[in-house]
Write an enzyme that holds these catalytic residues in place. Structure first.
Site, PDB file in Angstrom:
ATOM      1  N   CYS A 195       1.813  -1.527  10.650  1.00  0.00           N
ATOM      2  CA  CYS A 195       2.541  -0.265  10.426  1.00  0.00           C
ATOM      3  C   CYS A 195       3.075   0.365  11.705  1.00  0.00           C
ATOM      4  O   CYS A 195       4.044   1.111  11.675  1.00  0.00           O
ATOM      5  CB  CYS A 195       1.651   0.734   9.700  1.00  0.00           C
ATOM      6  SG  CYS A 195       1.143   0.104   8.112  1.00  0.00           S
TER       7      CYS A 195
ATOM      8  N   ASN B 176       5.071   1.970   0.760  1.00  0.00           N
ATOM      9  CA  ASN B 176       4.818   1.715   2.178  1.00  0.00           C
ATOM     10  C   ASN B 176       5.482   0.395   2.549  1.00  0.00           C
ATOM     11  O   ASN B 176       5.079  -0.659   2.052  1.00  0.00           O
ATOM     12  CB  ASN B 176       3.298   1.660   2.392  1.00  0.00           C
ATOM     13  CG  ASN B 176       2.893   1.337   3.824  1.00  0.00           C
ATOM     14  OD1 ASN B 176       3.712   0.908   4.632  1.00  0.00           O
ATOM     15  ND2 ASN B 176       1.630   1.528   4.129  1.00  0.00           N
TER      16      ASN B 176
ATOM     17  N   HIS C  96       5.283   7.290   9.727  1.00  0.00           N
ATOM     18  CA  HIS C  96       5.172   6.062   8.947  1.00  0.00           C
ATOM     19  C   HIS C  96       4.750   6.452   7.535  1.00  0.00           C
ATOM     20  O   HIS C  96       3.832   7.249   7.352  1.00  0.00           O
ATOM     21  CB  HIS C  96       4.146   5.136   9.589  1.00  0.00           C
ATOM     22  CG  HIS C  96       3.645   4.087   8.652  1.00  0.00           C
ATOM     23  ND1 HIS C  96       4.494   3.223   8.001  1.00  0.00           N
ATOM     24  CD2 HIS C  96       2.394   3.779   8.212  1.00  0.00           C
ATOM     25  CE1 HIS C  96       3.789   2.429   7.221  1.00  0.00           C
ATOM     26  NE2 HIS C  96       2.513   2.747   7.321  1.00  0.00           N
TER      27      HIS C  96
HETATM   28  N1  ACO Z   1      -4.965   2.399 -10.131  1.00  0.00           N
HETATM   29  C1  ACO Z   1      -6.024   2.928 -10.737  1.00  0.00           C
HETATM   30  N2  ACO Z   1      -7.245   3.038 -10.167  1.00  0.00           N
HETATM   31  C2  ACO Z   1      -7.362   2.563  -8.910  1.00  0.00           C
HETATM   32  C3  ACO Z   1      -6.283   1.977  -8.211  1.00  0.00           C
HETATM   33  C4  ACO Z   1      -5.048   1.896  -8.878  1.00  0.00           C
HETATM   34  N3  ACO Z   1      -3.951   1.376  -8.287  1.00  0.00           N
HETATM   35  N4  ACO Z   1      -6.708   1.613  -6.994  1.00  0.00           N
HETATM   36  C5  ACO Z   1      -8.003   1.936  -6.913  1.00  0.00           C
HETATM   37  N5  ACO Z   1      -8.401   2.501  -8.066  1.00  0.00           N
HETATM   38  C6  ACO Z   1      -9.714   3.018  -8.435  1.00  0.00           C
HETATM   39  C7  ACO Z   1     -10.832   2.383  -7.630  1.00  0.00           C
HETATM   40  O1  ACO Z   1     -11.257   1.196  -8.234  1.00  0.00           O
HETATM   41  C8  ACO Z   1     -11.894   3.468  -7.690  1.00  0.00           C
HETATM   42  O2  ACO Z   1     -12.547   3.385  -8.932  1.00  0.00           O
HETATM   43  P1  ACO Z   1     -14.125   3.689  -9.058  1.00  0.00           P
HETATM   44  O3  ACO Z   1     -14.278   5.104  -8.627  1.00  0.00           O
HETATM   45  O4  ACO Z   1     -14.379   3.454 -10.514  1.00  0.00           O
HETATM   46  O5  ACO Z   1     -14.794   2.712  -8.145  1.00  0.00           O
HETATM   47  C9  ACO Z   1     -11.086   4.761  -7.668  1.00  0.00           C
HETATM   48  O6  ACO Z   1      -9.762   4.408  -8.081  1.00  0.00           O
HETATM   49  C10 ACO Z   1     -11.013   5.413  -6.299  1.00  0.00           C
HETATM   50  O7  ACO Z   1     -10.647   4.410  -5.334  1.00  0.00           O
HETATM   51  P2  ACO Z   1     -10.380   4.767  -3.838  1.00  0.00           P
HETATM   52  O8  ACO Z   1     -10.020   3.515  -3.109  1.00  0.00           O
HETATM   53  O9  ACO Z   1     -11.541   5.574  -3.334  1.00  0.00           O
HETATM   54  O10 ACO Z   1      -9.102   5.708  -3.999  1.00  0.00           O
HETATM   55  P3  ACO Z   1      -8.426   6.653  -2.934  1.00  0.00           P
HETATM   56  O11 ACO Z   1      -8.329   7.991  -3.446  1.00  0.00           O
HETATM   57  O12 ACO Z   1      -8.988   6.452  -1.557  1.00  0.00           O
HETATM   58  O13 ACO Z   1      -6.932   6.083  -2.894  1.00  0.00           O
HETATM   59  C11 ACO Z   1      -5.583   4.740  -1.448  1.00  0.00           C
HETATM   60  C12 ACO Z   1      -6.697   4.760  -2.498  1.00  0.00           C
HETATM   61  C13 ACO Z   1      -4.325   5.239  -2.098  1.00  0.00           C
HETATM   62  C14 ACO Z   1      -5.406   3.283  -1.028  1.00  0.00           C
HETATM   63  C15 ACO Z   1      -5.931   5.621  -0.244  1.00  0.00           C
HETATM   64  O14 ACO Z   1      -7.261   5.383   0.165  1.00  0.00           O
HETATM   65  C16 ACO Z   1      -5.021   5.425   0.942  1.00  0.00           C
HETATM   66  O15 ACO Z   1      -3.843   5.694   0.901  1.00  0.00           O
HETATM   67  N6  ACO Z   1      -5.555   4.988   2.082  1.00  0.00           N
HETATM   68  C17 ACO Z   1      -4.800   4.838   3.320  1.00  0.00           C
HETATM   69  C18 ACO Z   1      -3.850   3.696   3.275  1.00  0.00           C
HETATM   70  C19 ACO Z   1      -3.143   3.591   4.604  1.00  0.00           C
HETATM   71  O16 ACO Z   1      -2.784   4.558   5.223  1.00  0.00           O
HETATM   72  N7  ACO Z   1      -2.953   2.394   5.117  1.00  0.00           N
HETATM   73  C20 ACO Z   1      -2.442   2.288   6.485  1.00  0.00           C
HETATM   74  C21 ACO Z   1      -1.158   1.743   6.528  1.00  0.00           C
HETATM   75  S1  ACO Z   1      -1.016   0.179   5.749  1.00  0.00           S
HETATM   76  C22 ACO Z   1      -0.951  -1.027   6.987  1.00  0.00           C
HETATM   77  O17 ACO Z   1      -1.223  -0.822   8.147  1.00  0.00           O
HETATM   78  C23 ACO Z   1      -0.628  -2.413   6.554  1.00  0.00           C
END
Ligand code: ACO
Length: 355
Positions: free
Chosen positions: A115, A312, A282
């Site tokens: 990223c 993203n 980003h």
């Molecule tokens: N649809 C439905 N449910 C989902 C999905 C989905 N797409 N994805 C995960 N869940 C579920 C999980 O299984 C979990 O269920 P559980 O509670 O029964 O175990 C629940 O939702 C919560 O999951 P989390 O992973 O804790 O969800 P969170 O609120 O953290 O959101 C996300 C996930 C969107 C990925 C977030 O953590 C995020 O944006 N993180 C940062 C990403 C980022 O900035 N990446 C850096 C850049 S990318 C790069 O460098 C390549």
């Protein structure tokens, strides 16, 4: 002498994929995706027709036209991507070929900083321009994520986030003291490398416990066997050939590092957040960008968000957003533009540009 962005272009593939469409392949919903990420839709390239390089070529041609140069005038290519056409050689030389750049002065470099790839690429270009080594550097970020994601429920936390696209910029010298890149700041910390990673296939040979301290069974042959490893059936059966992410961990790091690295650049330039005309973060997650905006007390007019439309796009997200903001007339001559990124590695960075 400073460097300036002389021309910028972007391209996203025609095909729009909505959240509802994804919910046909995996257990997810439009509501979940929008609430957690802000994403409404993303674009996917045409399989077997478009590639990371072909999308970069389209964005580059637009950037060249706006900079008033021909692709042959480019003397150095810096290509940032995590989804290259080939494992090797890198996309830099493939793009050079596609653009018909055949003169012997040309060089090409590939950047693997995910990223923050565009920020790293821009900073390198800035140094090469300032030393007088090159006159027309192409900095390009392009990603074809759709070819390497897990479209089952197992991969939903990663797959719903990413989209395809490309952004390119031509970097040139300027002797105008009121214009150009004021500073770039780059950082990394490999402590958490596996928190957001795509580790197979790789030369770790299954024993990446050397880095993490935990034994993971990849189903590889014994340690004294050579030659036949890379992708094993065990990996395929367990979805180990896809990227993985500890989302919440990454989120917490991102909301800390974005403001930190933006403030670092501002401080060096003797400026304040209120001096920023346009922040191009980003596009990792709308919630992350909103948190950064709030922390720096920026108004809605000072921050560009387009993750709603594209998801993203990793190395492409900063140049796509910058290009869109410029096309919309929101980045004008004399404006202070701040670019910032955080991602896998972890790596992060910022740039301050007087447009
Ligand atoms: N649809 C439905 N449910 C989902 C999905 C989905 N797409 N994805 C995960 N869940 C579920 C999980 O299984 C979990 O269920 P559980 O509670 O029964 O175990 C629940 O939702 C919560 O999951 P989390 O992973 O804790 O969800 P969170 O609120 O953290 O959101 C996300 C996930 C969107 C990925 C977030 O953590 C995020 O944006 N993180 C940062 C990403 C980022 O900035 N990446 C850096 C850049 S990318 C790069 O460098 C390549």
């Amino acid at each position: 002498m400073r460097s300036k962005i002389a021309g910028i272009g972007h391209y996203v593939p025609e095909r729009v994929v909505t959240n509802d469409e994804l919910s046909r392949f995996m257990d997810t919903s439009d509501e979940w995706i929008q609430e957690r990420t802000g994403i409404k839709e993303r674009h996917y390239g045409k399989k077997h027709e478009e590639t990371t390089t072909s999308m970069a070529a389209i964005a580059t041609r637009i950037a060249c036209e706006r900079a008033g140069i021909q692709p042959e005038d480019i003397d150095f290519i810096i290509f940032a991507t995590l989804s290259p056409d080939y494992y090797f050689p890198g996309c830099g030389v493939l793009l050079q070929r596609e653009l018909g750049i055949t003169h012997k002065e040309a060089g090409a470099l590939d950047i693997r900083n995910q990223c923050s790839g565009f920020l790293y690429a821009l900073s390198i270009a800035d140094q090469f321009i300032k030393t007088g080594m090159y006159k027309n550097i192409l900095v390009v970020g392009s990603e074809m994520h759709s070819m390497g994601l897990d479209f089952t429920t197992r991969g939903r936390n990663v797959t719903v986030i990413f989209g395809d696209g490309a952004g390119a910029a031509i970097i040139q010298p300027t002797d105008n003291p009121n214009q150009g890149i004021l500073t770039t700041k780059l950082h990394s910390d490999g402590t958490y490398a596996e928190k957001l990673a795509f580790i197979n296939p790789g030369s770790h040979g299954g024993y990446h416990s050397r880095h993490t301290g935990e034994e993971v069974d990849y189903g590889y042959p014994p340690k004294d066997t050579y030659g036949e490893i890379f992708m094993t059936q065990h990996m395929m059966d367990n979805g180990m050939q896809y990227p993985n992410m500890e989302g919440q961990f990454v989120f917490k790091m991102a909301v800390q590092k974005f403001p930190e690295v933006i403030m670092e650049a501002l401080k060096e330039a003797g400026l304040q957040p209120s001096d920023i005309n346009m922040l191009i973060p980003h596009q990792a997650n709308l919630r992350i960008s909103q948190f950064v905006q709030k922390t720096l007390r920026l108004s809605d007019d000072q921050v560009w968000n387009n993750i709603q439309k594209y998801g993203n796009t990793t190395a492409a997200s900063v140049p796509i957003a910058l290009c869109e903001a410029w096309e919309a007339g929101k980045v004008k001559e004399g404006d202070l533009v701040c670019l910032a990124a955080f991602g896998s590695g972890f790596t992060w960075g910022s740039a301050l540009i007087r447009w």
